[in-house]
Motif scaffolding. Structure first.
Motif, PDB file in Angstrom:
ATOM      1  N   TYR A 235      46.123  51.441  41.641  1.00 57.58           N
ATOM      2  CA  TYR A 235      45.202  50.670  42.463  1.00 57.58           C
ATOM      3  C   TYR A 235      43.807  51.018  41.953  1.00 57.58           C
ATOM      4  CZ  TYR A 235      48.866  49.871  46.045  1.00 57.58           C
ATOM      5  OH  TYR A 235      49.996  49.494  46.731  1.00 57.58           O
ATOM      6  N   GLU A 236      43.156  50.071  41.302  1.00 56.00           N
ATOM      7  CA  GLU A 236      41.873  50.358  40.658  1.00 56.00           C
ATOM      8  C   GLU A 236      40.699  49.761  41.430  1.00 56.00           C
ATOM      9  OE1 GLU A 236      40.050  52.504  38.954  1.00 56.00           O
ATOM     10  OE2 GLU A 236      41.521  52.307  37.321  1.00 56.00           O
ATOM     11  N   TRP A 237      39.607  50.512  41.482  1.00 58.42           N
ATOM     12  CA  TRP A 237      38.335  49.998  41.988  1.00 58.42           C
ATOM     13  C   TRP A 237      37.641  49.266  40.846  1.00 58.42           C
ATOM     14  CZ3 TRP A 237      34.744  53.094  45.689  1.00 58.42           C
ATOM     15  CH2 TRP A 237      35.449  53.479  46.837  1.00 58.42           C
ATOM     16  N   LEU A 238      37.330  47.989  41.060  1.00 58.99           N
ATOM     17  CA  LEU A 238      36.673  47.201  40.024  1.00 58.99           C
ATOM     18  C   LEU A 238      35.682  46.224  40.647  1.00 58.99           C
ATOM     19  CD1 LEU A 238      39.843  46.358  37.889  1.00 58.99           C
ATOM     20  CD2 LEU A 238      37.977  47.872  37.178  1.00 58.99           C
ATOM     21  N   MET A 239      34.606  45.962  39.944  1.00 56.60           N
ATOM     22  CA  MET A 239      33.764  44.831  40.292  1.00 56.60           C
ATOM     23  C   MET A 239      34.513  43.576  39.851  1.00 56.60           C
ATOM     24  SD  MET A 239      31.339  46.615  41.583  1.00 56.60           S
ATOM     25  CE  MET A 239      30.147  45.342  42.055  1.00 56.60           C
ATOM     26  N   THR A 240      34.424  42.519  40.615  1.00 54.64           N
ATOM     27  CA  THR A 240      35.098  41.289  40.212  1.00 54.64           C
ATOM     28  C   THR A 240      34.321  40.635  39.073  1.00 54.64           C
ATOM     29  OG1 THR A 240      33.912  39.755  41.663  1.00 54.64           O
ATOM     30  CG2 THR A 240      35.775  40.967  42.628  1.00 54.64           C
ATOM     31  N   ASP A 241      34.913  39.612  38.499  1.00 57.51           N
ATOM     32  CA  ASP A 241      34.235  38.928  37.403  1.00 57.51           C
ATOM     33  C   ASP A 241      33.104  38.025  37.890  1.00 57.51           C
ATOM     34  OD1 ASP A 241      35.748  40.186  35.449  1.00 57.51           O
ATOM     35  OD2 ASP A 241      37.332  38.680  35.535  1.00 57.51           O
ATOM     36  N   ASN A 242      32.883  37.998  39.212  1.00 55.70           N
ATOM     37  CA  ASN A 242      31.705  37.321  39.753  1.00 55.70           C
ATOM     38  C   ASN A 242      30.451  38.184  39.631  1.00 55.70           C
ATOM     39  OD1 ASN A 242      33.164  35.041  40.629  1.00 55.70           O
ATOM     40  ND2 ASN A 242      33.757  36.084  42.521  1.00 55.70           N
ATOM     41  N   TYR A 243      30.651  39.463  39.332  1.00 57.37           N
ATOM     42  CA  TYR A 243      29.513  40.376  39.236  1.00 57.37           C
ATOM     43  C   TYR A 243      28.619  39.991  38.062  1.00 57.37           C
ATOM     44  CZ  TYR A 243      26.778  44.616  38.566  1.00 57.37           C
ATOM     45  OH  TYR A 243      25.738  45.498  38.414  1.00 57.37           O
ATOM     46  N   ASP A 244      27.318  39.959  38.324  1.00 54.07           N
ATOM     47  CA  ASP A 244      26.319  39.636  37.300  1.00 54.07           C
ATOM     48  C   ASP A 244      25.309  40.773  37.265  1.00 54.07           C
ATOM     49  OD1 ASP A 244      24.363  38.659  35.631  1.00 54.07           O
ATOM     50  OD2 ASP A 244      23.867  36.913  36.874  1.00 54.07           O
ATOM     51  N   ASN A 245      25.313  41.534  36.200  1.00 49.75           N
ATOM     52  CA  ASN A 245      24.423  42.689  36.125  1.00 49.75           C
ATOM     53  C   ASN A 245      22.952  42.295  36.043  1.00 49.75           C
ATOM     54  OD1 ASN A 245      24.550  45.609  36.141  1.00 49.75           O
ATOM     55  ND2 ASN A 245      23.613  45.538  34.107  1.00 49.75           N
ATOM     56  N   ASN A 246      22.680  41.036  35.794  1.00 50.34           N
ATOM     57  CA  ASN A 246      21.293  40.565  35.783  1.00 50.34           C
ATOM     58  C   ASN A 246      20.816  40.161  37.175  1.00 50.34           C
ATOM     59  OD1 ASN A 246      20.877  40.809  32.942  1.00 50.34           O
ATOM     60  ND2 ASN A 246      22.101  38.952  32.645  1.00 50.34           N
ATOM     61  N   ASN A 247      21.731  40.193  38.137  1.00 43.83           N
ATOM     62  CA  ASN A 247      21.406  39.841  39.517  1.00 43.83           C
ATOM     63  C   ASN A 247      21.047  41.121  40.272  1.00 43.83           C
ATOM     64  OD1 ASN A 247      21.898  39.437  42.431  1.00 43.83           O
ATOM     65  ND2 ASN A 247      22.599  37.397  41.820  1.00 43.83           N
ATOM     66  N   LEU A 248      19.826  41.203  40.773  1.00 48.81           N
ATOM     67  CA  LEU A 248      19.345  42.421  41.427  1.00 48.81           C
ATOM     68  C   LEU A 248      20.196  42.791  42.634  1.00 48.81           C
ATOM     69  CD1 LEU A 248      17.225  44.670  41.630  1.00 48.81           C
ATOM     70  CD2 LEU A 248      15.799  43.101  42.978  1.00 48.81           C
ATOM     71  N   SER A 270      38.007  42.107  34.298  1.00 56.43           N
ATOM     72  CA  SER A 270      38.346  41.765  32.913  1.00 56.43           C
ATOM     73  C   SER A 270      38.334  42.997  32.023  1.00 56.43           C
ATOM     74  CB  SER A 270      37.371  40.719  32.365  1.00 56.43           C
ATOM     75  OG  SER A 270      37.536  39.486  33.025  1.00 56.43           O
ATOM     76  N   GLU A 271      37.340  43.853  32.223  1.00 57.54           N
ATOM     77  CA  GLU A 271      37.237  45.071  31.421  1.00 57.54           C
ATOM     78  C   GLU A 271      38.338  46.062  31.774  1.00 57.54           C
ATOM     79  OE1 GLU A 271      32.393  44.840  30.826  1.00 57.54           O
ATOM     80  OE2 GLU A 271      33.252  45.767  32.612  1.00 57.54           O
ATOM     81  N   GLY A 272      38.721  46.108  33.053  1.00 63.63           N
ATOM     82  CA  GLY A 272      39.817  46.975  33.457  1.00 63.63           C
ATOM     83  C   GLY A 272      41.129  46.555  32.820  1.00 63.63           C
ATOM     84  N   LEU A 273      41.408  45.266  32.825  1.00 69.34           N
ATOM     85  CA  LEU A 273      42.628  44.754  32.199  1.00 69.34           C
ATOM     86  C   LEU A 273      42.621  45.002  30.693  1.00 69.34           C
ATOM     87  CD1 LEU A 273      43.055  41.395  34.140  1.00 69.34           C
ATOM     88  CD2 LEU A 273      44.703  43.279  34.098  1.00 69.34           C
ATOM     89  N   GLU A 274      41.474  44.816  30.081  1.00 70.23           N
ATOM     90  CA  GLU A 274      41.356  45.065  28.641  1.00 70.23           C
ATOM     91  C   GLU A 274      41.641  46.530  28.323  1.00 70.23           C
ATOM     92  OE1 GLU A 274      37.935  44.828  25.114  1.00 70.23           O
ATOM     93  OE2 GLU A 274      37.603  43.845  27.050  1.00 70.23           O
ATOM     94  N   ALA A 275      41.117  47.436  29.150  1.00 71.39           N
ATOM     95  CA  ALA A 275      41.344  48.867  28.941  1.00 71.39           C
ATOM     96  C   ALA A 275      42.818  49.217  29.108  1.00 71.39           C
ATOM     97  CB  ALA A 275      40.494  49.672  29.923  1.00 71.39           C
ATOM     98  N   PHE A 276      43.467  48.614  30.096  1.00 67.82           N
ATOM     99  CA  PHE A 276      44.883  48.874  30.373  1.00 67.82           C
ATOM    100  C   PHE A 276      45.741  48.481  29.172  1.00 67.82           C
ATOM    101  CE2 PHE A 276      48.961  48.301  32.552  1.00 67.82           C
ATOM    102  CZ  PHE A 276      48.955  49.332  33.487  1.00 67.82           C
ATOM    103  N   LYS A 277      45.461  47.312  28.633  1.00 69.32           N
ATOM    104  CA  LYS A 277      46.226  46.832  27.478  1.00 69.32           C
ATOM    105  C   LYS A 277      45.901  47.640  26.225  1.00 69.32           C
ATOM    106  CE  LYS A 277      46.260  42.094  29.284  1.00 69.32           C
ATOM    107  NZ  LYS A 277      45.693  40.726  29.109  1.00 69.32           N
TER     108      LYS A 277
END
Length: 382
Positions: A235-248, A270-277
């Motif tokens: 069970y991983e804690w992740l920001m969703t892919d809606n997260y925008d690091n340019n959004n304050l 997306s990054e979590g899945l990439e790391a898992f694979k």
């Protein structure tokens, strides 16, 4: 949001140093019932060191001023940051939440602690844990999930933790429940485990590997110690892919979650899945369980939304998490510090956890964060 680009340099482990600091800070509070009783038993000078070492990464930092260098500094000291976070937060966790430090899904008519246990059972079922298996719990806390899964499956579980205080408490709780023959808890950094290759039949992690400086690193270590054909579930804690690091606003929510929960470097789904694979796992299942159409949101407890209570007993847990309950803790811990009964930093820690809880709720409501992204993968048999 990309993870830090700097190559992760693993922290050098020093178990003797950590054990000595644990004794200095916690003393006999390892034997306390938990909560405020344990909080009041800390050494003031050692507590000051823990507070300074943890909050140096977050004091005077904001979403507006945070730099990549700030995140890299946290990542470089990932193990120290996590260890001191739990030196400060464990007693408050036990006081406010219980001995299973994670969130869960809820059903109508299901009391709080029953839902917590069901979430643990579900992961054990998805992994296929069976009686007699050798199983690793990565980031085991004070052993609540390990005890529950051991009783549910009759497996033999090893809990890995880099915080000596939590290991002491987990060991005591296991003995109290007569589970010492099924459970053991060991000290270690999950980025550089001491276990031989192919040691475990199955591995799980419940909201713990988020403390890794790089998910691929911890997943790769899990892959190494898992037997061929074995299954890992997280069970991983992740920001969703809606997260925008340019959004304050998004950055402010992410930073609040990181500060209030001892996290050096949050990444996206997306990054979590990439790391898992990338670690080598054959992905069997992945799903954001927070997206299930449940009648009760996973965050209702930390939001203090008492309308979702399913049992009168839940009131004792949830009241502590309401804004009024947090205010009581803020005032009470401040009073105890003023009269010298609680070490300095107790109130600051409680306030930081409250800030983190607000960040979690905001992240959930804006679909920016999940604490229960389920990934299940198998290590190829050959």
């Amino acid at each position: 949001m990309a993870p830090t680009k700097t190559k992760v340099i693993l922290e050098k482990e020093d178990h003797e140093r950590d054990a000595a600091f644990m004794k200095a800070l916690h003393g006999k509070s390892t034997e306390a019932a938990g909560g405020f009783a344990a909080m009041l038993a800390k050494d003031k000078e050692a507590k000051k060191i823990a507070v300074e070492e943890y909050f140096k990464h977050f004091d005077n930092k904001s979403a507006e001023t945070e730099t990549e260098a700030d995140r890299e500094a946290r990542t470089r000291e990932y193990a120290t940051l996590t260890r001191h976070y739990y030196n400060l937060a464990t007693d408050l966790y036990e006081y406010g939440w219980g001995q299973s430090f994670h969130f869960c899904r809820y059903s109508i008519g299901e009391p709080f602690y029953q839902a917590i246990a069901r979430h643990e059972h579900y992961l054990a079922m998805k992994i296929g844990i069976q009686a007699g298996m050798k199983v690793l719990d990565v980031g085991c806390g004070v052993g609540g999930p390990a005890r529950e899964i051991a009783k549910f499956t009759d497996a033999h579980i090893t809990g890995l933790n880099n915080n000596d205080y939590q290991i002491e408490r987990a060991t005591r709780y296991a003995a109290k429940e007569g589970l010492s023959n099924q459970l053991k808890f060991v000290k270690g950094d999950f980025m550089q485990m001491s276990f031989p290759d192919e040691s475990f039949d199955a591995v799980y992690a419940i909201e713990a590997t988020v403390h890794a400086p790089k998910l691929e690193g911890v997943y790769s270590e899990i892959y190494r110690v898992l037997k061929p054909g074995g299954v890992f579930g997280v069970y991983e804690w992740l920001m969703t892919d809606n997260y925008d690091n340019n959004n304050l606003e998004h950055r402010d929510i992410r930073l609040a979650i990181e500060e209030g929960n001892g996290i050096s470097n949050m990444v996206t789904i997306s990054e979590g899945l990439e790391a898992f694979k990338a670690a080598g796992f054959e992905l069997l299942h992945h799903e954001d369980l927070a997206k299930r159409p449940d009648p009760i949101p996973w965050y209702w407890g930390i939001a203090g939304e008492t309308k979702y209570m399913q049992s009168y007993w839940d009131l004792f847990t949830v009241l502590r998490m309401t804004h009024a309950g947090r205010r009581v803790v803020h005032v009470f811990t401040g009073f105890l510090e003023t009269i010298g009964l609680a070490p300095k930093g107790t109130k600051k820690t409680a306030d930081s956890l409250a800030k983190g809880a607000d960040g979690l709720v905001a992240g959930a409501k804006k679909d920016l964060f999940t604490p229960m992204y389920l990934m299940v993968g198998r290590k190829p048999a050959n």
